[in-house]
Each structure stands twice: as structure tokens, then as C-alpha cells.
Design a protein around this motif. Structure first.
Motif, short mmCIF file in Angstrom:
data_model
loop_
_atom_site.label_atom_id
_atom_site.label_comp_id
_atom_site.label_asym_id
_atom_site.label_seq_id
_atom_site.Cartn_x
_atom_site.Cartn_y
_atom_site.Cartn_z
N TYR A 1 34.84 19.99 -5.14
CA TYR A 1 35.97 20.45 -4.33
C TYR A 1 36.84 21.41 -5.14
O TYR A 1 36.91 21.31 -6.37
CB TYR A 1 36.83 19.27 -3.89
CG TYR A 1 36.10 18.20 -3.11
CD1 TYR A 1 35.15 18.52 -2.16
CD2 TYR A 1 36.38 16.86 -3.34
CE1 TYR A 1 34.49 17.54 -1.44
CE2 TYR A 1 35.74 15.85 -2.62
CZ TYR A 1 34.79 16.21 -1.67
OH TYR A 1 34.14 15.22 -0.96
N SER B 1 35.50 24.75 -0.15
CA SER B 1 36.92 24.56 0.15
C SER B 1 37.11 23.41 1.14
O SER B 1 36.18 23.02 1.87
CB SER B 1 37.53 25.83 0.74
OG SER B 1 37.10 26.03 2.09
N ASP B 2 38.32 22.89 1.19
CA ASP B 2 38.64 21.79 2.11
C ASP B 2 38.37 22.20 3.56
O ASP B 2 37.76 21.45 4.32
CB ASP B 2 40.11 21.40 1.98
CG ASP B 2 40.49 20.91 0.61
OD1 ASP B 2 39.57 20.66 -0.20
OD2 ASP B 2 41.71 20.80 0.34
N ILE C 1 40.48 15.83 1.79
CA ILE C 1 39.46 16.27 2.74
C ILE C 1 39.72 15.68 4.12
O ILE C 1 39.59 16.36 5.13
CB ILE C 1 38.05 15.87 2.25
CG1 ILE C 1 37.80 16.43 0.85
CG2 ILE C 1 36.99 16.39 3.23
CD1 ILE C 1 37.92 17.94 0.74
#
Length: 294
Positions: free
Chosen positions: A135, A167-168, A20
């Protein structure tokens, strides 16, 4: 929520080497911010933040193992050191990446995160605490099993838990958006990706669909983690190895039985409807990319 033309800020970022954190770094640079990436040794040095003239400090650091000692050292102590350095350097805003699971704390890393959240809330620095759901990376651990023709492992009937994974890149945009948004200051913000909430079995079905294979499942009882934890706990008073392994069993049981959604304060139950959604990328599109090699 992302500003079209964000004002460039001087930002110090801790945890940029993580999944992240690296996404946050890309987003900050794309938005035109001047970013100083903090190494682990920089967290206790206010001079580093002072030289960077950091207006905003963002922490994406987290314990990698969740073991009690590591959780205390990273999720609490390292963040406390970073906050103290930020206070000494005169930073005006501290943005913390936390986790939605701290709302039902039963694990060492959850208690460590909450201890720091409390310290941050008591600081004179303006703060934003962001608690994401699952995640994409954490929901992709069985991709190799599916690709290799093995069944997808579920707990119980596969519907014991649900989440709204983010999502990241969507999470990074949400974090970066907190920099100049007064409505996000002084807040603790749970956040998920676009719904609906998805169960473990539904995650497996998406994986098999992306792989072009018929769905196959093997059910495991979460009780195996309870049994393992009880056995390992016997050795915990005599060995840090046993203590860590017992905690890993507790972590596994937690994620096998607890949803990553907001808890409705009125009922005490997990609520998909109360879990905010953000972004556009879905878990299904992520899985499709995994199997297409993109």
C-alpha cells in the motif's frame, strides 16, 4: 474492470475504519450500493446481517500488530465468525481483502489469513479473495525523515525487494468491481498498481525528488532483525511480551528481504511480469501530494 453503471446491492462492510476499508466505503457509496458498516461486535451476530438483508459481505479487517494472539483473533477467528454470520443470514457473496505475502507464509498473521482463506473456500457462499501488493501508506513511513533532512534507510543495497504498490482508491475500485463480476467469483486474485516494479532504493529516490532534496541513504543489514529475533525468542516461553517482540522482529526481517510480487510457480522466484496491474495512481504522484500538502 469497474462497471459503468453497477447494479445497487445491499453490502455489509467490515473494517470500514481502516485505511483501505474507508476507501472501499467511499467507493461503494459512490457506486450507489446500500452499505451497512459492521462494528466489531456485529461480526458474530447474524441478526445484524439479516436485518441489513446483506447480499454481499466484504471483509477488510486485519490484525494491526501481527502478534500471534492478535493475528489469530482477527485474521482468522473474527473472519470465521463473520463468515458464519453471513452463512446464517443467507448472503450470497463474501469478498475478502487478504495480502500477497501469504503465498510465502512464515509469519503468524500469514498463517492466520491462510487458515481463513481455506475456510472461506470450503463455504457454500460464493467468494472472492483479493491479495494486494504494498500500500502507499506502508511505503510512506520515511517521508518525515526525508522532509527533515535525514537519510532514507535501506536494507543492503536497497534492491533486495521490489513491489508494485497500489493506491487506496484504485484497490477500492478493484474490490468493488468484484461484486457483479462473475469472472472474479471463486478466484484468488493478486493485484498491484501500475508498474514497473519498484525497489526500496527507488522509493527513496522518488521521495527525495518529491521533497526537492538530494538523495541520501543509510544501509542497514537485515541480519539485525535475525539477531534481535533470536535474543527475544529466548524469553518467549516465559512472556507474551517477548513472544510478540520476537514476532515483530520476524515481520521486519520478512519485509526487508521478501518482495511483494507474485511468485512464479515454475521458478519459485518473484516475478514483476506475473504480478497483475490495476489502476492509474502511481507512488510518485502520491509522494508529490505528500510534500505539496494536498
Amino acid at each position: 474492470m469497474t462497471l459503468a453503471n453497477p447494479t445497487p446491492r445491499r453490502v455489509a462492510l467490515a473494517g470500514a475504519s481502516g485505511t483501505i476499508g474507508s476507501a472501499v466505503l467511499r467507493r461503494l457509496e459512490a457506486d450507489g450500493h446500500c452499505v451497512t458498516v459492521l462494528a466489531r461486535g456485529d461480526l458474530t451476530d447474524p441478526a445484524v446481517l439479516a436485518r441489513a438483508r446483506a447480499e454481499v459481505v466484504i471483509s477488510c479487517i486485519a490484525s494491526r500488530s501481527g502478534a500471534p494472539d492478535d493475528a489469530q483473533a482477527v485474521d482468522c477467528n473474527a473472519n470465521c465468525a463473520l463468515l458464519a454470520a453471513a452463512e446464517a443470514a443467507g448472503a450470497g457473496h463474501f469478498i475478502l481483502l487478504s495480502a500477497i505475502c501469504v503465498q510465502k507464509p512464515r509469519l503468524a498473521f500469514q498463517h492466520a489469513k491462510l487458515a481463513f482463506e481455506k475456510r472461506l473456500g470450503e463455504s457454500a457462499i460464493a467468494h472472492t479473495i483479493i491479495r494486494p501488493t504494498a500500500y502507499f501508506k506502508s511505503l510512506s513511513g520515511q517521508a518525515k525523515r526525508v522532509k527533515g533532512g535525514k537519510p532514507f534507510l535501506i536494507f543492503g543495497d536497497g534492491h533486495l525487494t521490489c513491489c508494485k504498490p497500489i493506491s487506496d482508491d484504485d484497490l477500492a475500485r478493484f474490490i468493488a468491481a468484484a461484486i457483479d463480476n462473475p469472472a472474479m467469483r471463486g478466484k484468488t486474485l493478486p493485484i498491484g498498481g501500475p508498474g514497473p516494479a519498484i525497489s526500496l532504493k527507488e522509493q527513496g529516490e522518488l521521495l527525495f525528488r518529491a521533497a526537492g532534496r538530494p538523495a541520501r541513504f543509510t544501509s542497514i543489514s537485515p541480519r539485525i532483525f535475525t539477531i534481535a529475533e533470536r535474543i527475544l525468542r529466548l524469553g518467549a516461553p516465559f512472556s507474551s511480551w517477548f513472544a510478540a517482540k520476537a514476532e515483530y522482529a520476524r515481520i521486519a526481517r520478512y519485509y526487508a528481504t521478501e518482495s511483494m510480487l507474485v511468485i512464479d510457480p515454475a521458478t519459485g522466484e518473484y516475478s514483476a511480469d506475473l504480478t497483475p496491474e490495476y489502476g492509474s495512481e502511481t507512488l510518485e504522484s502520491h509522494y508529490s501530494r505528500l510534500f505539496s500538502g494536498v
